[in-house]
Design a protein around this motif. Structure first.
Motif, PDB file in Angstrom:
ATOM      1  N   UNK A   1      -9.776  22.910  -3.485  1.00  0.00           N
ATOM      2  CA  UNK A   1      -9.940  23.315  -4.882  1.00  0.00           C
ATOM      3  C   UNK A   1     -11.327  22.939  -5.394  1.00  0.00           C
ATOM      4  N   UNK A   2     -12.320  23.801  -5.183  1.00  0.00           N
ATOM      5  CA  UNK A   2     -13.664  23.547  -5.718  1.00  0.00           C
ATOM      6  C   UNK A   2     -13.725  23.930  -7.192  1.00  0.00           C
ATOM      7  N   UNK A   3     -13.292  23.031  -8.051  1.00  0.00           N
ATOM      8  CA  UNK A   3     -13.125  23.346  -9.466  1.00  0.00           C
ATOM      9  C   UNK A   3     -14.436  23.197 -10.229  1.00  0.00           C
ATOM     10  N   UNK A   4     -14.912  24.310 -10.764  1.00  0.00           N
ATOM     11  CA  UNK A   4     -16.054  24.272 -11.679  1.00  0.00           C
ATOM     12  C   UNK A   4     -15.537  24.622 -13.065  1.00  0.00           C
TER      13      UNK A   4
ATOM     14  N   UNK B   1     -24.206  19.993  -3.339  1.00  0.00           N
ATOM     15  CA  UNK B   1     -23.381  18.811  -3.606  1.00  0.00           C
ATOM     16  C   UNK B   1     -21.912  19.189  -3.797  1.00  0.00           C
ATOM     17  N   UNK B   2     -21.668  20.336  -4.429  1.00  0.00           N
ATOM     18  CA  UNK B   2     -20.289  20.807  -4.571  1.00  0.00           C
ATOM     19  C   UNK B   2     -19.676  21.045  -3.198  1.00  0.00           C
ATOM     20  N   UNK B   3     -20.400  21.747  -2.346  1.00  0.00           N
ATOM     21  CA  UNK B   3     -19.878  22.038  -1.010  1.00  0.00           C
ATOM     22  C   UNK B   3     -19.680  20.765  -0.194  1.00  0.00           C
ATOM     23  N   UNK B   4     -20.606  19.844  -0.324  1.00  0.00           N
ATOM     24  CA  UNK B   4     -20.493  18.577   0.398  1.00  0.00           C
ATOM     25  C   UNK B   4     -19.275  17.785  -0.085  1.00  0.00           C
ATOM     26  N   UNK B   5     -19.066  17.753  -1.401  1.00  0.00           N
ATOM     27  CA  UNK B   5     -17.923  17.029  -1.966  1.00  0.00           C
ATOM     28  C   UNK B   5     -16.605  17.646  -1.514  1.00  0.00           C
ATOM     29  N   UNK B   6     -16.542  18.969  -1.545  1.00  0.00           N
ATOM     30  CA  UNK B   6     -15.308  19.656  -1.151  1.00  0.00           C
ATOM     31  C   UNK B   6     -15.022  19.450   0.334  1.00  0.00           C
ATOM     32  N   UNK B   7     -16.058  19.503   1.144  1.00  0.00           N
ATOM     33  CA  UNK B   7     -15.850  19.254   2.577  1.00  0.00           C
ATOM     34  C   UNK B   7     -15.334  17.837   2.824  1.00  0.00           C
ATOM     35  N   UNK B   8     -15.747  16.926   1.971  1.00  0.00           N
ATOM     36  CA  UNK B   8     -15.387  15.518   2.158  1.00  0.00           C
ATOM     37  C   UNK B   8     -13.986  15.197   1.640  1.00  0.00           C
ATOM     38  N   UNK B   9     -13.634  15.739   0.446  1.00  0.00           N
ATOM     39  CA  UNK B   9     -12.375  15.320  -0.193  1.00  0.00           C
ATOM     40  C   UNK B   9     -11.495  16.489  -0.638  1.00  0.00           C
TER      41      UNK B   9
ATOM     42  N   UNK C   1     -11.896  18.790  -2.748  1.00  0.00           N
ATOM     43  CA  UNK C   1     -11.970  19.257  -4.134  1.00  0.00           C
ATOM     44  C   UNK C   1     -13.206  18.696  -4.816  1.00  0.00           C
ATOM     45  N   UNK C   2     -13.496  19.263  -5.975  1.00  0.00           N
ATOM     46  CA  UNK C   2     -14.514  18.696  -6.858  1.00  0.00           C
ATOM     47  C   UNK C   2     -14.102  19.008  -8.288  1.00  0.00           C
ATOM     48  N   UNK C   3     -14.742  18.342  -9.227  1.00  0.00           N
ATOM     49  CA  UNK C   3     -14.548  18.607 -10.655  1.00  0.00           C
ATOM     50  C   UNK C   3     -15.934  18.629 -11.278  1.00  0.00           C
ATOM     51  N   UNK C   4     -16.593  19.778 -11.180  1.00  0.00           N
ATOM     52  CA  UNK C   4     -18.002  19.893 -11.544  1.00  0.00           C
ATOM     53  C   UNK C   4     -18.186  20.795 -12.753  1.00  0.00           C
ATOM     54  N   UNK C   5     -19.353  20.656 -13.384  1.00  0.00           N
ATOM     55  CA  UNK C   5     -19.730  21.535 -14.495  1.00  0.00           C
ATOM     56  C   UNK C   5     -20.337  22.811 -13.915  1.00  0.00           C
ATOM     57  N   UNK C   6     -19.713  23.952 -14.224  1.00  0.00           N
ATOM     58  CA  UNK C   6     -20.176  25.220 -13.678  1.00  0.00           C
ATOM     59  C   UNK C   6     -21.544  25.633 -14.176  1.00  0.00           C
ATOM     60  N   UNK C   7     -21.919  25.185 -15.376  1.00  0.00           N
ATOM     61  CA  UNK C   7     -23.198  25.578 -15.949  1.00  0.00           C
ATOM     62  C   UNK C   7     -24.399  25.034 -15.205  1.00  0.00           C
ATOM     63  N   UNK C   8     -24.189  24.021 -14.370  1.00  0.00           N
ATOM     64  CA  UNK C   8     -25.309  23.414 -13.647  1.00  0.00           C
ATOM     65  C   UNK C   8     -25.691  24.195 -12.406  1.00  0.00           C
ATOM     66  N   UNK C   9     -24.833  25.123 -11.976  1.00  0.00           N
ATOM     67  CA  UNK C   9     -25.076  25.792 -10.693  1.00  0.00           C
ATOM     68  C   UNK C   9     -25.282  27.295 -10.829  1.00  0.00           C
ATOM     69  N   UNK C  10     -25.434  27.776 -12.052  1.00  0.00           N
ATOM     70  CA  UNK C  10     -25.816  29.170 -12.277  1.00  0.00           C
ATOM     71  C   UNK C  10     -24.801  30.159 -11.709  1.00  0.00           C
ATOM     72  N   UNK C  11     -23.517  29.800 -11.793  1.00  0.00           N
ATOM     73  CA  UNK C  11     -22.468  30.742 -11.419  1.00  0.00           C
ATOM     74  C   UNK C  11     -22.211  31.655 -12.616  1.00  0.00           C
ATOM     75  N   UNK C  12     -22.347  32.944 -12.430  1.00  0.00           N
ATOM     76  CA  UNK C  12     -22.126  33.921 -13.498  1.00  0.00           C
ATOM     77  C   UNK C  12     -22.925  33.580 -14.760  1.00  0.00           C
ATOM     78  N   UNK C  13     -24.263  33.483 -14.655  1.00  0.00           N
ATOM     79  CA  UNK C  13     -25.071  33.086 -15.818  1.00  0.00           C
ATOM     80  C   UNK C  13     -25.000  34.073 -16.975  1.00  0.00           C
ATOM     81  N   UNK C  14     -24.805  35.358 -16.678  1.00  0.00           N
ATOM     82  CA  UNK C  14     -24.688  36.335 -17.767  1.00  0.00           C
ATOM     83  C   UNK C  14     -23.487  36.011 -18.641  1.00  0.00           C
ATOM     84  N   UNK C  15     -22.418  35.536 -18.012  1.00  0.00           N
ATOM     85  CA  UNK C  15     -21.231  35.156 -18.781  1.00  0.00           C
ATOM     86  C   UNK C  15     -21.548  34.013 -19.730  1.00  0.00           C
TER      87      UNK C  15
END
Length: 502
Positions: A198-201, A228-236, A238-252
């Motif tokens: 669960x890579x939660x942004x 860092x998200x991918x590294x965290x998810x591979x390790x545990x 899941x993650x609980x990250x802020x989506x705005x920091x990684x430019x996912x769907x910036x138009x949204x």
């Protein structure tokens, strides 16, 4: 461009939020030569850097001759140091605006037209006014194919998290409108402890006193890079990250900013917004929580069923395995409202504390079980038992700590400098509470800008209370904000409906 169409860059120190603005003197030769007027969209360039900005015209008292002023965001995007001579010209013609005008007149847009609009928005070619025109043109006027195209265009506008093709990734989203409903961190802990990935942004607050990212930032680092998200998810898992920091769907993100200012949340744009983030994160399964209540975002069962149908149709068309759950949104979930207060509730539930909010615990278990059933293949009954076991045994808490450790460590929750207990005006039974005004109260106390600010409820619907019995405690980092919030409560004490139980 000739030297006569260049000016010396000067930082003005003016905050224009996310819209780049430049300032030129009314007697500026470039203004006269190019026919620039106030609100003209102009292009500013230096070497290989360009921005499109809105022009504000000022008097000679504000700027020296031969200078152009920049707002903070314009200065940042141009990465200027001061004194550079920048090139000035009219902004290129925005062909996609013809499609916006087409939508304003009620016509259906093609997928290509929607992609062109979103691409121009993501490239910062639209002014806030132009974005607002697109939003208002599409409020509850987008058909299913347009929503699908809008979702795809939003995903295409930014980066995407990539994972092995065989990996199954789950996500959840709550439509919102119910304060304190901070189930996501608990669900992520349970689901990932069960073996789901669960890579939660999550987003920050838009109109609420706290978003999941705001609450999680009280507990750990949420500003993670894609790596860092991918590294965290591979390790545990899941993650609980802020989506705005990684430019996912910036138009949204840009559309949301204007929707917030307009206080508009069209159904089609809502569906596209949520699903674009899921797809950009690489999710294969998505669970949507739709709370319904008289003061929630969704007010009726009919509206909720329509929204759920849209989510299912659009999500499945884009390859997501979907499930929508319509839940009770009559009252705040948990006791805390605001980042730090909600974080306390999360930890109380994960630690199985005796005083943990039962409604938050039960809703998180319900959502986690549905996620396990949706993605794990177990029956709902088995999934419910598994979720309860993971929480009760402490495995979910241990998993939550592993996630936080992987993201930089578990933090100490901040404490507010000031607090004030507010009591009931008269005795009776708590029959209803106004979610919107409760959220407003927490925001007036300073949430989410001040993470420790907000409020803590002391009573739930259906409970009896005596006159002057504490209803809630306000928390603020300044005396002024505390007094401001208290004054709002004094004028809006009917946000709690107290009467005789039927």
């Amino acid at each position: 461009m000739s030297a006569s169409h260049s000016l010396i860059a000067m930082e003005m120190g003016i905050d224009t939020h996310q819209e780049p603005v430049v300032f030129m003197r009314a007697d500026c030769e470039v203004c006269r030569a190019e026919g620039f007027n106030a609100n003209t969209r102009i292009q500013v360039g230096l070497e290989n850097r360009t921005i499109i900005a809105t022009l504000n015209v000022v008097t000679e008292k504000v700027l020296p001759p031969d200078h152009i002023g920049f707002s903070r965001i314009a200065w940042q995007r141009m990465a200027l140091e001061g004194g550079e001579r920048v090139q000035i010209s009219h902004a290129p013609l925005l062909h996609s605006m013809s499609a916006v005008r087409k939508k304003i007149y009620g016509h259906t847009l093609s997928s290509r037209e929607i992609h062109d609009i979103v691409a121009d928005i993501a490239a910062h070619r639209y002014s806030d006014m132009q974005i607002a025109s697109f939003i208002t043109a599409g409020v509850d006027c987008l058909n299913t194919q347009e929503i699908i195209a809008l979702t795809q265009a939003m995903v295409a506008s930014g980066k995407r998290l990539t994972w092995p093709d065989t990996l199954q990734l789950v996500d959840k989203h709550c439509i919102g409108g119910v304060p304190g409903n901070r189930t996501t961190p608990i669900v992520v802990a349970i689901a990932s402890a069960a073996g789901l990935v669960m890579p939660k942004t999550s987003s920050r607050a838009i109109t609420s006193p706290s978003g999941t990212a705001d609450t999680m930032e009280v507990l750990t680092t949420v500003r993670l890079s894609l790596e860092q998200i991918q590294q965290t998810v591979r390790k545990v898992n899941a993650c609980l990250a802020w989506g705005g920091a990684v430019n996912l769907s910036p138009a949204d993100d840009m559309l949301i900013r204007i929707e917030h200012a307009l206080d508009i949340d069209g159904v089609g744009q809502l569906v596209a917004s949520v699903l674009s983030k899921k797809l950009a994160a690489g999710s294969t399964h998505a669970l949507i929580d739709i709370p319904v209540g008289p003061t929630a975002k969704v007010r009726s069962q009919h509206e909720a069923r329509h929204l759920a149908g849209l989510f299912d149709t659009v999500g499945q068309a884009l390859g997501l395995k979907m499930r929508c759950l319509i839940t009770n949104g009559d009252e705040a979930i948990g006791y805390g409202i605001g980042p730090a207060q909600e974080a306390q509730d999360i930890l109380a539930v994960l630690n199985n504390e005796p005083g943990a909010p039962a409604d938050l615990r039960e809703r998180a278990l319900f959502l986690a079980a549905n996620l396990l059933n949706l993605a794990g293949g177990a029956s709902l009954e088995v999934a419910q038992a598994r979720a309860q076991e993971l929480l009760a045994s402490g495995q979910a808490w241990e998993q939550f700590k592993r996630i936080c450790d992987a993201q930089g460590g578990l933090k100490t929750i901040p404490q507010a400098a000031h607090q004030l207990e507010l009591g009931a005006r008269h005795s009776g039974t708590l029959l209803a509470m106004d979610n919107r005004r409760l959220s407003r109260l927490a925001k007036l106390a300073g949430a989410p800008i001040s993470p420790a600010a907000g409020l803590r409820l002391h009573i739930k619907l259906g409970q009896a209370l005596a006159q002057d019995q504490p209803l809630l405690t306000l928390y603020a980092d300044s005396r002024g904000e505390l007094d401001y919030a208290a004054a709002y409560y004094a004028n809006n004490h009917d946000m709690f409906m107290v009467g005789e139980a039927s």
